[in-house]
Design a protein around this motif. Structure first.
Motif, PDB file in Angstrom:
ATOM      1  N   GLU A 178       0.809  -1.040   0.150  1.00  0.00           N
ATOM      2  CA  GLU A 178       0.023  -0.116  -0.142  1.00  0.00           C
ATOM      3  C   GLU A 178       0.863   1.345   0.177  1.00  0.00           C
ATOM      4  O   GLU A 178       1.248   1.756   1.091  1.00  0.00           O
ATOM      5  N   ASP A 179       1.094   1.675  -0.870  1.00  0.00           N
ATOM      6  CA  ASP A 179       2.372   2.845  -1.419  1.00  0.00           C
ATOM      7  C   ASP A 179       1.665   4.116  -1.372  1.00  0.00           C
ATOM      8  O   ASP A 179       2.323   5.138  -2.059  1.00  0.00           O
ATOM      9  N   VAL A 180       0.753   4.232  -0.482  1.00  0.00           N
ATOM     10  CA  VAL A 180       0.167   5.824  -0.569  1.00  0.00           C
ATOM     11  C   VAL A 180       0.869   6.632   0.564  1.00  0.00           C
ATOM     12  O   VAL A 180       0.807   7.715   0.761  1.00  0.00           O
ATOM     13  N   TYR A 181       2.033   5.911   1.318  1.00  0.00           N
ATOM     14  CA  TYR A 181       2.601   6.321   2.347  1.00  0.00           C
ATOM     15  C   TYR A 181       4.052   7.150   2.136  1.00  0.00           C
ATOM     16  O   TYR A 181       4.663   6.613   1.496  1.00  0.00           O
ATOM     17  N   ARG A 182       4.304   8.404   2.237  1.00  0.00           N
ATOM     18  CA  ARG A 182       5.335   8.967   2.112  1.00  0.00           C
ATOM     19  C   ARG A 182       6.164   9.362   3.177  1.00  0.00           C
ATOM     20  O   ARG A 182       5.513   9.777   4.334  1.00  0.00           O
ATOM     21  N   CYS A 183       7.511   9.453   3.141  1.00  0.00           N
ATOM     22  CA  CYS A 183       8.504   9.804   4.133  1.00  0.00           C
ATOM     23  C   CYS A 183       8.336  11.310   4.361  1.00  0.00           C
ATOM     24  O   CYS A 183       8.624  12.293   3.470  1.00  0.00           O
ATOM     25  N   VAL A 184       8.334  11.433   5.727  1.00  0.00           N
ATOM     26  CA  VAL A 184       8.478  12.959   6.090  1.00  0.00           C
ATOM     27  C   VAL A 184       9.430  13.170   7.096  1.00  0.00           C
ATOM     28  O   VAL A 184       9.763  12.312   7.999  1.00  0.00           O
ATOM     29  N   TYR A 185      10.314  14.370   7.331  1.00  0.00           N
ATOM     30  CA  TYR A 185      11.235  14.596   8.449  1.00  0.00           C
ATOM     31  C   TYR A 185      10.364  15.713   9.163  1.00  0.00           C
ATOM     32  O   TYR A 185       9.576  16.531   8.750  1.00  0.00           O
ATOM     33  N   PHE A 186      10.319  15.585  10.260  1.00  0.00           N
ATOM     34  CA  PHE A 186       9.728  16.639  11.377  1.00  0.00           C
ATOM     35  C   PHE A 186      10.588  17.110  12.480  1.00  0.00           C
ATOM     36  O   PHE A 186      11.599  16.356  12.719  1.00  0.00           O
ATOM     37  N   ILE A 187      10.338  18.344  12.834  1.00  0.00           N
ATOM     38  CA  ILE A 187      11.099  18.984  13.921  1.00  0.00           C
ATOM     39  C   ILE A 187      10.135  19.722  14.847  1.00  0.00           C
ATOM     40  O   ILE A 187       9.222  20.352  14.508  1.00  0.00           O
ATOM     41  N   ASN A 188      10.218  19.304  16.147  1.00  0.00           N
ATOM     42  CA  ASN A 188       9.571  20.188  17.304  1.00  0.00           C
ATOM     43  C   ASN A 188      10.613  20.618  18.112  1.00  0.00           C
ATOM     44  O   ASN A 188      11.780  20.788  17.819  1.00  0.00           O
ATOM     45  N   ASN A 189      10.233  21.152  19.243  1.00  0.00           N
ATOM     46  CA  ASN A 189      11.068  21.830  20.237  1.00  0.00           C
ATOM     47  C   ASN A 189      12.256  20.977  20.771  1.00  0.00           C
ATOM     48  O   ASN A 189      13.364  21.336  21.471  1.00  0.00           O
ATOM     49  N   LYS A 190      12.078  19.606  20.533  1.00  0.00           N
ATOM     50  CA  LYS A 190      13.058  18.630  21.141  1.00  0.00           C
ATOM     51  C   LYS A 190      13.619  17.595  20.214  1.00  0.00           C
ATOM     52  O   LYS A 190      14.558  16.884  20.464  1.00  0.00           O
TER      53      LYS A 190
END
Length: 212
Positions: A178-190
């Motif tokens: 099920e290839d509807v998922y894509r990679c993301v990078y996230f940044i929060n305060n920690k």
């Protein structure tokens, strides 16, 4: 003869300035808007979130135009793959990891690649985040990346986490049927880390310059 040496010296100096000047300049999107860029390691990144209005698949947070100039627009993955201008591209997961690994190598206090407040502080902008993010004992944006917390748009059209989290698309996808998922990078305060979300999410875009 003395004049010849002077001319030769001036030519060498001029070449040196041209070479240095290519490290951090700017780029323009497909509509001609100009953005700051920054050289980090061997990569050249946008130092602002993309704010190109695509014909579809792009939004400003809460549909409020007050936000887009500061935080840029949010894009579906399909649209994100098309908004970088010639000579630039949506970074792969490997290119995001190269960025973080470079900053990790520069920081002797790093113990884990994706869970380290010193790496976070070197990435995030000095402005634009919730005030609780900033700590008096930290120096922010040493890398020049100036990460901004543009939040994200859920697939149902609701918006979340403006001022508290930045989420950026990569060109990589989860290698399952099920290839509807894509990679993301996230940044929060920690934390800076990686996750996989639906391609219909709205997330920010930072382009990286093509390799020469």
């Amino acid at each position: 003869m003395k004049n010849i040496y002077i001319i030769f010296f001036l030519i060498i100096i001029s070449f040196a300035f041209v070479k240095c000047g290519t490290d951090t300049k700017s780029m323009k999107d497909n509509a001609g808007k100009e953005y700051k860029t920054v050289k980090i390691g061997k990569q050249i990144w946008m130092a602002e979130n993309m704010d190109y209005k695509a014909s579809n698949g792009s939004w400003c947070y809460d549909e409020d135009s007050l936000y887009w100039e500061k935080y840029g627009r949010l894009y579906t993955w399909e649209t994100a793959c098309t908004v970088c201008p010639d000579g630039w591209h949506l970074p792969s997961a490997e290119e995001w990891e190269d960025l973080i690994k470079y900053l990790s190598a520069k920081n002797p206090n790093t113990e884990q690649l994706f869970i380290n407040e010193d790496i976070v502080s070197s990435l995030i902008s000095e402005i634009g985040w919730d005030k609780k993010t900033y700590q008096s004992n930290k120096v922010y944006n040493k890398s020049g990346f100036a990460a901004l917390p543009g939040g994200y748009r859920y697939y149902d059209g609701k918006y979340y986490n403006l001022g508290n989290m930045g989420i950026w698309w990569s060109s990589s996808k989860l290698n399952i049927s099920e290839d509807v998922y894509r990679c993301v990078y996230f940044i929060n305060n920690k934390t800076v880390g990686r996750d996989f979300v639906s391609a219909w999410y709205g997330a920010s875009v930072r382009c990286v310059k093509d390799s020469i």
